[in-house]
Design a protein around this motif. Sequence first.
Motif, PDB file in Angstrom:
ATOM      1  N   ALA A 266      10.996   8.451   0.655  1.00 13.43           N
ATOM      2  CA  ALA A 266      11.140   9.890   0.925  1.00 13.43           C
ATOM      3  C   ALA A 266      11.940  10.547  -0.198  1.00 13.43           C
ATOM      4  N   GLY A 267      11.371  11.600  -0.767  1.00 10.09           N
ATOM      5  CA  GLY A 267      12.037  12.317  -1.848  1.00 10.09           C
ATOM      6  C   GLY A 267      11.579  11.924  -3.231  1.00 10.09           C
ATOM      7  N   THR A 268      10.723  10.913  -3.339  1.00 12.29           N
ATOM      8  CA  THR A 268      10.277  10.519  -4.669  1.00 12.29           C
ATOM      9  C   THR A 268       9.331  11.569  -5.247  1.00 12.29           C
ATOM     10  N   VAL A 269       9.373  11.714  -6.561  1.00 11.61           N
ATOM     11  CA  VAL A 269       8.539  12.695  -7.268  1.00 11.61           C
ATOM     12  C   VAL A 269       7.662  11.943  -8.267  1.00 11.61           C
ATOM     13  N   PRO A 270       6.348  11.834  -8.005  1.00  7.77           N
ATOM     14  CA  PRO A 270       5.471  11.147  -8.959  1.00  7.77           C
ATOM     15  C   PRO A 270       5.470  11.829 -10.323  1.00  7.77           C
ATOM     16  N   THR A 271       5.325  11.038 -11.367  1.00  7.06           N
ATOM     17  CA  THR A 271       5.295  11.609 -12.720  1.00  7.06           C
ATOM     18  C   THR A 271       3.894  12.039 -13.130  1.00  7.06           C
ATOM     19  N   GLY A 272       2.880  11.485 -12.479  1.00  8.84           N
ATOM     20  CA  GLY A 272       1.507  11.756 -12.877  1.00  8.84           C
ATOM     21  C   GLY A 272       1.035  10.900 -14.022  1.00  8.84           C
ATOM     22  N   ALA A 273       1.885   9.987 -14.495  1.00  8.16           N
ATOM     23  CA  ALA A 273       1.519   9.152 -15.636  1.00  8.16           C
ATOM     24  C   ALA A 273       0.772   7.885 -15.229  1.00  8.16           C
ATOM     25  N   ARG A 274       0.776   7.585 -13.951  1.00  8.63           N
ATOM     26  CA  ARG A 274       0.107   6.367 -13.489  1.00  8.63           C
ATOM     27  C   ARG A 274      -1.372   6.652 -13.184  1.00  8.63           C
ATOM     28  N   ALA A 275      -2.171   5.605 -13.116  1.00 11.53           N
ATOM     29  CA  ALA A 275      -3.596   5.746 -12.813  1.00 11.53           C
ATOM     30  C   ALA A 275      -3.788   6.250 -11.380  1.00 11.53           C
ATOM     31  N   LEU A 276      -4.975   6.785 -11.125  1.00  9.73           N
ATOM     32  CA  LEU A 276      -5.276   7.292  -9.791  1.00  9.73           C
ATOM     33  C   LEU A 276      -5.063   6.217  -8.730  1.00  9.73           C
ATOM     34  N   ALA A 454      12.798   2.837 -18.022  1.00 12.80           N
ATOM     35  CA  ALA A 454      12.209   3.379 -16.801  1.00 12.80           C
ATOM     36  C   ALA A 454      13.120   4.470 -16.246  1.00 12.80           C
ATOM     37  N   ARG A 455      12.555   5.362 -15.495  1.00 10.50           N
ATOM     38  CA  ARG A 455      13.362   6.476 -14.998  1.00 10.50           C
ATOM     39  C   ARG A 455      14.284   6.015 -13.858  1.00 10.50           C
ATOM     40  N   ARG A 456      15.326   6.769 -13.630  1.00 14.54           N
ATOM     41  CA  ARG A 456      16.157   6.557 -12.457  1.00 14.54           C
ATOM     42  C   ARG A 456      15.363   6.991 -11.223  1.00 14.54           C
ATOM     43  N   PRO A 457      15.435   6.223 -10.141  1.00 13.01           N
ATOM     44  CA  PRO A 457      14.656   6.581  -8.943  1.00 13.01           C
ATOM     45  C   PRO A 457      14.992   7.981  -8.445  1.00 13.01           C
ATOM     46  N   THR A 458      13.977   8.662  -7.923  1.00 11.76           N
ATOM     47  CA  THR A 458      14.179  10.003  -7.383  1.00 11.76           C
ATOM     48  C   THR A 458      14.306  10.004  -5.864  1.00 11.76           C
ATOM     49  N   ALA A 459      13.938   8.917  -5.199  1.00 10.29           N
ATOM     50  CA  ALA A 459      14.130   8.797  -3.748  1.00 10.29           C
ATOM     51  C   ALA A 459      15.551   8.301  -3.486  1.00 10.29           C
ATOM     52  N   PRO A 460      16.310   8.947  -2.604  1.00 10.17           N
ATOM     53  CA  PRO A 460      17.703   8.539  -2.372  1.00 10.17           C
ATOM     54  C   PRO A 460      17.859   7.070  -1.976  1.00 10.17           C
ATOM     55  N   HIS A 461      17.002   6.550  -1.106  1.00 15.93           N
ATOM     56  CA  HIS A 461      17.111   5.141  -0.702  1.00 15.93           C
ATOM     57  C   HIS A 461      16.902   4.219  -1.895  1.00 15.93           C
TER      58      HIS A 461
END
Length: 498
Positions: A266-276, A454-461
């Motif tokens: 919950a709260g994660t924001v996809p980057t759109g860089a991954r495949a469908l 790699a990015r820092r996670p965007t989901a709090p958990h």
Amino acid sequence: MTTTVTDAPVDLAAPLTGDHLVRAAAPLSVLVGPAARERVDRGREYLRTVLADDERPVYGAKTGFGALIGFAGRDDEADQCDNTLAHLGAGQGPDLPVDVVRAALLVRTWSVAQGLSGVSGHVVDGLAAMFATTFAPAVPRYGSVGASGDLIPLAYATQALRGRGHAYLDGERMPAGDALRRAGLTPLTLDGRDALALVNGTSVTTAALTLALASVRASHRAAQDLTCLLVDVLGGDPGFLDPRLIAAYGHPGAASVADRMRSRLAGTVPTGARALQEPYSIRCSPQLLGAAEDALRYVDGVVAADLGGVSDNPLFFPGDDLVAHGGNFFGQPAAYAADLLAVVTASVGNLAERQLDLLVDPVRNTGLPPMLAAGPGRQHGLQGVQLATTAFVAELRRAAVPASTQSLPTNLHNQDVVPFGTQAALRALDLADLLRLLCGSLALGLRQAVHVGARRPTAPHCAALLDALSAAIAPVDPDRPLDGDVRLAADLVTAGRY
């Protein structure tokens, strides 16, 4: 010797749980309350009545054992105890872990305290007193077929409680008599029925299965959390967890696993860089881990039944004036459950290894350096860890062959079918340790991935999990031996300390 016992006591008149067995590794208060004592005393009194009747046969109290049941046993009760135990001193191999032995004795204590085994009250008292110390019999691993109970390993445990053989105290192996004396315990005195009741059950099998289940459950939860962290640090889309999609799948385990994983993401924001569509190790994780959940629920039920049942032969029912000779020492349910647990362990372990392989591969990890090395070529990052995980999975696969299908006749064909539940359960416990290491390896890789780009996670958990790993484990920069870090990460994620 004084020992501090802080946890709530185990009441022998109340249900026994898997948590009790996990706690039995340390000093534990075991309560023989009025209800348990009344049951034991009533059963013992009835046994005396039956033994006084020359017309009523009682296996093991008046007879020889196993295939020699057609011959009379020894007349003296103390001699009949020796008659029970001496020939079973045929085990081989390394000692079982102390936590398994103490858990097995707790299962045995609870079983005989139900009053259906005809044991002496002082036997239950002596067993209960042992748990307040660190005493543990030295029990060899090999020798049980799990069919007449775990005869050989439980015979070693019983002999140690009598002061014979060897035992551990505070982790030190020594002669059992010395360990009893230093622990402030009195050696048990047993007659033939007492001795048979202590060996004629599947308590080692039940204990090992219960401890293995607890470990695999913890790793299964960790695998869910680590999958979510993998999705988040790669910037993936959690759409594969959509509740409508999972509901259409129709499996309850998948639904519960997906619910939990959605909460973690919950709260994660996809980057759109991954495949469908992600590789199956991500996209199909709720289906795989959900199937594991369904299988683990079956094992939960078998363990609960084993912990709540009386495993012995014969059983004595005073209210019905019945001595029932049968097969309640036959560990087939645990054998099937342990084999299933091994399969689950191999499957979840394979998932963790595939996810780590994805994470260290620059073709599939959205451009992170190969092997997550901080300076590829001059450093090698997770290369050694990834090699080790391949070996772990190979071992899981090799060892997941079912034990319950390997029945061999023995004991002059008295035991013409046997379940081999002991082997299955101890093997499942071994594999549970490998699964923990695979979870630790993946966790270490995820911690390193953020260090190398790699990015820092965007989901709090997910962020909380990464922060816990980062606080406990330094980045791999420069290279260093990582065996201890894998174990530390495994401890952290399976304990859920984040």
